[in-house]
Design a protein around this motif. Structure first.
Motif, PDB file in Angstrom:
ATOM      1  N   SER A 142       0.834  -1.198   0.000  1.00 14.06           N
ATOM      2  CA  SER A 142       0.000   0.000   0.000  1.00 14.06           C
ATOM      3  C   SER A 142       0.870   1.251   0.000  1.00 14.06           C
ATOM      4  O   SER A 142       1.705   1.445   0.887  1.00 14.06           O
ATOM      5  CB  SER A 142      -0.903   0.003   1.230  1.00 14.06           C
ATOM      6  N   GLU A 143       0.676   2.099  -0.975  1.00 11.24           N
ATOM      7  CA  GLU A 143       1.427   3.366  -1.023  1.00 11.24           C
ATOM      8  C   GLU A 143       1.105   4.228   0.200  1.00 11.24           C
ATOM      9  O   GLU A 143       1.982   4.885   0.760  1.00 11.24           O
ATOM     10  CB  GLU A 143       1.087   4.117  -2.315  1.00 11.24           C
ATOM     11  N   TYR A 144      -0.163   4.221   0.603  1.00 10.85           N
ATOM     12  CA  TYR A 144      -0.573   4.995   1.779  1.00 10.85           C
ATOM     13  C   TYR A 144       0.189   4.517   3.017  1.00 10.85           C
ATOM     14  O   TYR A 144       0.750   5.325   3.765  1.00 10.85           O
ATOM     15  CB  TYR A 144      -2.078   4.837   1.989  1.00 10.85           C
ATOM     16  N   TYR A 145       0.210   3.208   3.237  1.00 14.49           N
ATOM     17  CA  TYR A 145       0.910   2.661   4.392  1.00 14.49           C
ATOM     18  C   TYR A 145       2.396   3.011   4.349  1.00 14.49           C
ATOM     19  O   TYR A 145       2.985   3.420   5.355  1.00 14.49           O
ATOM     20  CB  TYR A 145       0.764   1.131   4.427  1.00 14.49           C
ATOM     21  N   ASN A 146       3.006   2.831   3.188  1.00 14.72           N
ATOM     22  CA  ASN A 146       4.439   3.058   3.070  1.00 14.72           C
ATOM     23  C   ASN A 146       4.806   4.522   3.285  1.00 14.72           C
ATOM     24  O   ASN A 146       5.815   4.841   3.937  1.00 14.72           O
ATOM     25  CB  ASN A 146       4.937   2.590   1.703  1.00 14.72           C
ATOM     26  N   THR A 147       3.986   5.413   2.748  1.00 19.81           N
ATOM     27  CA  THR A 147       4.251   6.844   2.905  1.00 19.81           C
ATOM     28  C   THR A 147       4.168   7.267   4.366  1.00 19.81           C
ATOM     29  O   THR A 147       5.040   7.987   4.877  1.00 19.81           O
ATOM     30  CB  THR A 147       3.262   7.666   2.069  1.00 19.81           C
ATOM     31  N   HIS A 148       3.140   6.795   5.058  1.00 18.00           N
ATOM     32  CA  HIS A 148       2.947   7.199   6.451  1.00 18.00           C
ATOM     33  C   HIS A 148       3.967   6.536   7.377  1.00 18.00           C
ATOM     34  O   HIS A 148       4.425   7.163   8.343  1.00 18.00           O
ATOM     35  CB  HIS A 148       1.521   6.890   6.884  1.00 18.00           C
ATOM     36  N   SER A 176     -10.084  16.689   9.681  1.00 19.23           N
ATOM     37  CA  SER A 176     -10.054  16.321   8.259  1.00 19.23           C
ATOM     38  C   SER A 176     -10.714  17.360   7.364  1.00 19.23           C
ATOM     39  O   SER A 176     -10.216  17.677   6.283  1.00 19.23           O
ATOM     40  CB  SER A 176     -10.717  14.958   8.053  1.00 19.23           C
ATOM     41  N   ASN A 181     -11.134   1.419  11.083  1.00 24.06           N
ATOM     42  CA  ASN A 181     -10.285   1.001   9.958  1.00 24.06           C
ATOM     43  C   ASN A 181     -10.215  -0.514   9.860  1.00 24.06           C
ATOM     44  O   ASN A 181     -10.326  -1.092   8.763  1.00 24.06           O
ATOM     45  CB  ASN A 181      -8.874   1.569  10.140  1.00 24.06           C
TER      46      ASN A 181
END
Length: 274
Positions: A100-106, A244, A153
């Protein structure tokens, strides 16, 4: 409270025969006031009540704590200085091998944060995902496991089974008698029959039921993070509210006036005897 150093209060808590719950609260409050915290995060204390919340979950400066899915490190900024001298903090972030790009970025941003300030030198980075085989901490080692606004989540991934699997991982990491502290966006009881799964809110009854199925005992609830202004009926779910602001400038003043979500604050105990 008289302004004194965090180190002084930690010494009083750890070594004075008169140390008590008030000493622990003083130590937590000093960690909340620590100079390493970002200004943007401090502004959200009015909604998250960190000192009162951590005190309710029985944190002390010598606790072994697992923070689940710490995100950008909002609570890590408080937990790290509190536990730096005599406690231990495991930060169970997204898996390092995620696709997951989201997971990796965070995760990368969190790793960078830990490397940027020596206050985080003793934080142990581990991994958490539902049904992940890696340990969030050595089995039976943690005094406290904490999760803040994460249940929705996991539930959105695979319903009851996903949330139950997460609870079981927390149960394994805790010592007998250890505490699981849960803060989550709370779905009003009147909306439990609605299509709530993607709203970001979770029924309190469900959160408790699945924790009990995993072996936990509900010990106490608190209204520390309650917000009666939150109606939880927004088109874009909880993300309509701050921080948000999913609608951006549309009706922004209205949602600022509501504030952050209404949240359940639940303290569970792993039984001493099985």
């Amino acid at each position: 409270m008289k302004k004194v150093s965090l180190a002084f209060v930690l010494s009083a808590v750890l070594f004075s025969p008169l140390s008590n719950a008030n000493d622990n609260l003083d130590a937590i409050q000093l960690a909340v006031e620590h100079s390493s915290r970002s200004a943007d995060n401090v502004q959200r204390d009015q909604y998250r009540h960190p000192a009162e919340t951590l005190h309710f979950f029985e944190l002390t400066p010598n606790s072994t704590v697992v923070e689940i899915s710490p995100g950008g490190g909002w609570y890590t900024e408080i937990l790290a200085p509190l536990l730096a001298a005599h406690g231990k903090l495991y930060a169970a972030h997204f898996p390092s091998n995620s696709t997951s790009e989201y997971y990796n970025t965070h995760r990368a941003a969190f790793v960078e944060k830990l490397a940027a300030n020596p206050i985080y030198n003793r934080v142990v980075l581990t991994e958490f995902a539902v049904n992940n085989e890696q340990e969030i901490a050595p089995a039976g080692s943690a005094d406290i496991v904490l999760t803040f606004r994460n249940l929705h989540n996991w539930y959105s991934q695979n319903g009851d089974a996903a949330l139950l699997a997460a609870y079981k991982q927390f149960y394994t990491a805790l010592k007998p008698g250890g505490v699981l502290g849960v803060v989550e966006h709370s779905l009003p009881a009147a909306q439990k029959d609605s299509d709530w799964v993607k709203s970001g809110y979770v029924p309190e009854e469900l959160a408790i039921k699945l924790a009990e199925q995993a072996g936990f005992v509900l010990e106490a609830k608190s209204d520390i993070n309650a917000n009666p202004k939150d109606t939880a009926d927004y088109e874009h779910g909880v993300w309509t509210l701050p921080p948000s602001f999913r609608l951006k400038q549309q009706d922004r003043a209205k949602y600022v006036a509501i504030g952050e979500s209404n949240r359940m604050t639940l303290k569970f105990r792993k039984p001493v005897t099985q």
